[in-house]
Design a protein around this motif. Sequence first.
Motif, mmCIF file in Angstrom:
data_model
loop_
_atom_site.group_PDB
_atom_site.id
_atom_site.type_symbol
_atom_site.label_atom_id
_atom_site.label_comp_id
_atom_site.label_asym_id
_atom_site.label_seq_id
_atom_site.Cartn_x
_atom_site.Cartn_y
_atom_site.Cartn_z
ATOM 1 N N GLY A 1 23.992 52.607 23.666
ATOM 2 C CA GLY A 1 25.247 53.279 24.037
ATOM 3 C C GLY A 1 26.271 52.420 24.748
ATOM 4 O O GLY A 1 27.459 52.643 24.594
ATOM 5 N N ALA B 1 36.505 45.847 21.963
ATOM 6 C CA ALA B 1 36.524 47.318 22.027
ATOM 7 C C ALA B 1 37.562 47.909 21.080
ATOM 8 O O ALA B 1 37.520 49.096 20.789
ATOM 9 C CB ALA B 1 36.819 47.759 23.453
ATOM 10 N N ASN C 1 37.527 41.758 27.601
ATOM 11 C CA ASN C 1 36.646 41.041 28.535
ATOM 12 C C ASN C 1 37.334 40.349 29.705
ATOM 13 O O ASN C 1 36.656 39.827 30.585
ATOM 14 C CB ASN C 1 35.837 40.007 27.741
ATOM 15 N N ARG D 1 29.819 40.462 30.747
ATOM 16 C CA ARG D 1 28.804 41.331 30.138
ATOM 17 C C ARG D 1 28.442 42.511 31.043
ATOM 18 O O ARG D 1 27.713 43.413 30.637
ATOM 19 C CB ARG D 1 27.531 40.530 29.825
ATOM 20 N N ASN E 1 28.749 45.967 32.736
ATOM 21 C CA ASN E 1 29.417 47.215 32.376
ATOM 22 C C ASN E 1 30.031 47.876 33.605
ATOM 23 O O ASN E 1 29.779 47.465 34.741
ATOM 24 C CB ASN E 1 28.414 48.160 31.698
ATOM 25 N N PHE F 1 35.884 53.668 25.891
ATOM 26 C CA PHE F 1 34.638 54.422 26.056
ATOM 27 C C PHE F 1 34.847 55.575 27.038
ATOM 28 O O PHE F 1 35.747 55.529 27.884
ATOM 29 C CB PHE F 1 33.489 53.513 26.515
ATOM 30 N N CYS G 1 33.404 57.452 30.060
ATOM 31 C CA CYS G 1 32.442 57.121 31.122
ATOM 32 C C CYS G 1 31.504 58.306 31.389
ATOM 33 O O CYS G 1 31.957 59.436 31.598
ATOM 34 C CB CYS G 1 33.183 56.722 32.395
HETATM 35 C C1 LIG Z 1 33.625 43.800 29.072
HETATM 36 S S1 LIG Z 1 32.619 44.579 27.908
HETATM 37 C C2 LIG Z 1 31.110 44.756 28.796
HETATM 38 C C3 LIG Z 1 29.922 44.189 28.039
HETATM 39 C C4 LIG Z 1 29.616 44.949 26.787
HETATM 40 N N1 LIG Z 1 28.722 46.054 27.057
HETATM 41 C C5 LIG Z 1 29.000 44.020 25.747
HETATM 42 O O1 LIG Z 1 28.244 44.505 24.918
HETATM 43 O O2 LIG Z 1 29.327 42.845 25.728
HETATM 44 C C6 LIG Z 1 33.357 46.185 27.945
HETATM 45 C C7 LIG Z 1 32.778 47.139 26.950
HETATM 46 O O3 LIG Z 1 31.454 47.529 27.333
HETATM 47 C C8 LIG Z 1 31.251 48.910 27.091
HETATM 48 N N2 LIG Z 1 31.057 49.587 28.382
HETATM 49 C C9 LIG Z 1 31.242 49.075 29.609
HETATM 50 N N3 LIG Z 1 30.920 49.956 30.566
HETATM 51 C C10 LIG Z 1 30.533 51.067 29.938
HETATM 52 C C11 LIG Z 1 30.077 52.341 30.376
HETATM 53 N N4 LIG Z 1 29.971 52.651 31.672
HETATM 54 N N5 LIG Z 1 29.756 53.262 29.434
HETATM 55 C C12 LIG Z 1 29.858 52.978 28.114
HETATM 56 N N6 LIG Z 1 30.283 51.784 27.638
HETATM 57 C C13 LIG Z 1 30.611 50.841 28.529
HETATM 58 C C14 LIG Z 1 32.507 49.416 26.393
HETATM 59 O O4 LIG Z 1 32.303 49.334 25.011
HETATM 60 C C15 LIG Z 1 33.562 48.428 26.841
HETATM 61 O O5 LIG Z 1 34.619 48.318 25.939
#
Ligand SMILES: C[S@@+](CC[C@H](N)C(=O)[O-])C[C@H]1O[C@@H](n2cnc3c(N)ncnc32)[C@H](O)[C@@H]1O
Length: 375
Positions: A111, A175, A190, A213, A215, A271, A273
């Motif tokens: 997710g 995203a 990012n 990376r 979240n 996304f 939250c």
């Molecule tokens: C900067 S990236 C973070 C790292 C990412 N999860 C990855 O796979 O590389 C930001 C993305 O991570 C996901 N993300 C970050 N925080 C989240 C959360 N609390 N719930 C769901 N998706 C989240 C979303 O898709 C967002 O656009």
Amino acid sequence: MKRGFLNNKKGPKTTTLDVKPIPAENIEDIDFQLSETCRTYSKNPCIIEADYRNTQASEASHFLYIPQKDASIVFLDHLHNILKISRWDIWKKPAPAPAPDPPFFLEKSSGKGIKMVAKRPISKGELIALERPLVVSRTDVAIAEDQGTTGIFYRAALSGLSTAARRTIMSLHNAFGPEQESILGTLLTNYQTVVIPDAPQTEYSGLFPILCRANHDCSPNTNFFFNPKSFTGQFHAIRHIPKDEEITVLYCELAASREERRAELLEHYKFLCECKTCSLAPGLSRQSDARRRAIGDLIPLMHQGIYAEGMSIARIHELLDWASDEGLYAMYGEILVYGYGLAAKLGDRDNAHRFSQMARTAFEILDGADSPRLH
Ligand SMILES: C[S@@+](CC[C@H](N)C(=O)[O-])C[C@H]1O[C@@H](n2cnc3c(N)ncnc32)[C@H](O)[C@@H]1O
């Protein structure tokens, strides 16, 4: 100029950390090269003018490549800043090395994509990770209209990095999907905030390939701090983090209601939250919203040093309790500074001293010993 003209023999920093390398797909399909509108401004330091057709010379975007041991950095900025940055003494010293045994690992989650997880218990205030960015761009970087949506500008900007660095960048999450050119989409997803000491009033964004990376959580356990002294992004634990807990940071204004936070996250990161705070039962959620809004309402007053009528030491204590309960540790520090100002204004020396000591402790936990807020 050949592609990857600052090619390094060694790979990016990710390989030295306890993280699984995630190879980017289809990078061979992307033609990273300087465009026809680029021209070399200087070879050493390596500076490229992005678009010689730009007649507004002072605002023209330039690319500066700083060679580093493991991966170079590209700066995207106006020439006068680029020239100052190229002369920084910091580039003569070796880049700070990442910890040999970092207290986290990266893992694929269901997710949320990839997530950062504590490998062992992490103490409050502990430095979790530190790294230099691969890309630093002024947020309002000038791009010609005919290049904006095509990706030519960013393919040229990244062309001076090593293939390994480009592969790392293109392995990151985008995203935005097809609605945004893929490199720009990846950068926007990012980017984290960077402060350039020579231009503190200008907004800059940096791409930190490991830190990005982490979240989001609306009550995060970690603070991102950009340390201009070492030119590194740093993560510090803002509370005790047990083994196997996800390491989380903030992506949006936290002193806002659930609806406002979710709308901001959806717009900028695509996304919805579902964190613990966003999943509270309706009654508790309303209480959380009211507390966060009350703290949020204070932000403009804090910035301007205004003490509204009715503001009292008791109210400061109430707001501190709420910030603490809501897990808003950065705001907790700001409220302490505001409380110090109020106590000083009221001639309340004891509280002024207490708030100032507590604020110092809070900023040291948030940013570490280099926090500019300590000096
Ligand atoms: C900067 S990236 C973070 C790292 C990412 N999860 C990855 O796979 O590389 C930001 C993305 O991570 C996901 N993300 C970050 N925080 C989240 C959360 N609390 N719930 C769901 N998706 C989240 C979303 O898709 C967002 O656009």
